[in-house]
Enzyme design. Sequence first.
Site, short mmCIF file in Angstrom:
data_model
loop_
_atom_site.label_atom_id
_atom_site.label_comp_id
_atom_site.label_asym_id
_atom_site.label_seq_id
_atom_site.Cartn_x
_atom_site.Cartn_y
_atom_site.Cartn_z
N LYS A 85 52.52 29.35 40.92
CA LYS A 85 51.72 29.36 39.70
C LYS A 85 50.27 29.17 40.09
O LYS A 85 49.92 28.20 40.78
CB LYS A 85 52.18 28.18 38.86
CG LYS A 85 52.31 28.45 37.39
CD LYS A 85 53.00 27.24 36.78
CE LYS A 85 52.84 27.17 35.33
NZ LYS A 85 53.34 25.92 34.79
C1 E4P Z 1 53.97 26.10 31.33
O1 E4P Z 1 54.17 26.64 32.38
C2 E4P Z 1 53.35 24.77 31.19
O2 E4P Z 1 53.93 23.92 32.12
C3 E4P Z 1 53.61 24.15 29.84
O3 E4P Z 1 54.25 25.03 28.97
C4 E4P Z 1 52.45 23.42 29.27
O4 E4P Z 1 52.81 22.88 28.03
P1 E4P Z 1 51.94 21.77 27.28
O5 E4P Z 1 50.75 22.44 26.68
O6 E4P Z 1 52.86 21.24 26.22
O7 E4P Z 1 51.58 20.75 28.30
#
Ligand code: E4P
Length: 220
Positions: A85
């Site tokens: 990522k």
């Molecule tokens: C996705 O890859 C992220 O880890 C996640 O969806 C972030 O979510 P949040 O905005 O609830 O922290």
Amino acid sequence: MKIFLDTASIQELRQAISTGFVEGVTTNPSLLARQKSDKTVEGLLLEICKLQSGPVSLEVDEDREESMLAQARWFRQLASNIVIKVPLTPEGLNVCRILRSEGTEVNVTLCFSCAQGFLAAKAGATFVSPFIGRLEDSGGCGIELLRDLRSMMDHYGFSTQILAASIRNPRHVAEALQAGADVATMPFSVLFQLYAHPLTQQGLMLFRQDSQTKAPFVSS
Ligand code: E4P
């Protein structure tokens, strides 16, 4: 649309996998930091990748291109299902291009606009992660972004998959479905909220009550 679990918790993952619906996992530095485990981050990830054979996204936390790349190369040798990522920044997208040329799957994260998604697709991202909940927190419209990304990807024939992220409730999941997202990654709580409807519960109670007032099917 595939369902991924957004978690770094082994306990949550085990329980969610038992539903038979989870096809991948996404993590982020905040989720990993919240884990109160005696395992190292490496140990935790290895366990996640053992439990889940689908894609497991693991985020780099370096800023500079070279260090991001070095970290990504170290991460990817941990397990064959690791997806790197990277953030939607100039450095992140350069790293995305290099990793893709080496055959590594990449998830470009922190996408909040169609123009950003376009750059991620041009950089060859396997997944792009639009953050629905955070966009709405700041006054934006999640479903509009998902729809714009879907029509842009289809119109130009990009193969980048839209991974709806920052999902906070079942409505977000329904919107991801309506907009044609390829994947929705959701917290453990939202996965289980998908089963729930007050009328299901009410109907079940009524059927149970009625079945107790009837004569049994088989007499002894
Ligand atoms: C996705 O890859 C992220 O880890 C996640 O969806 C972030 O979510 P949040 O905005 O609830 O922290």
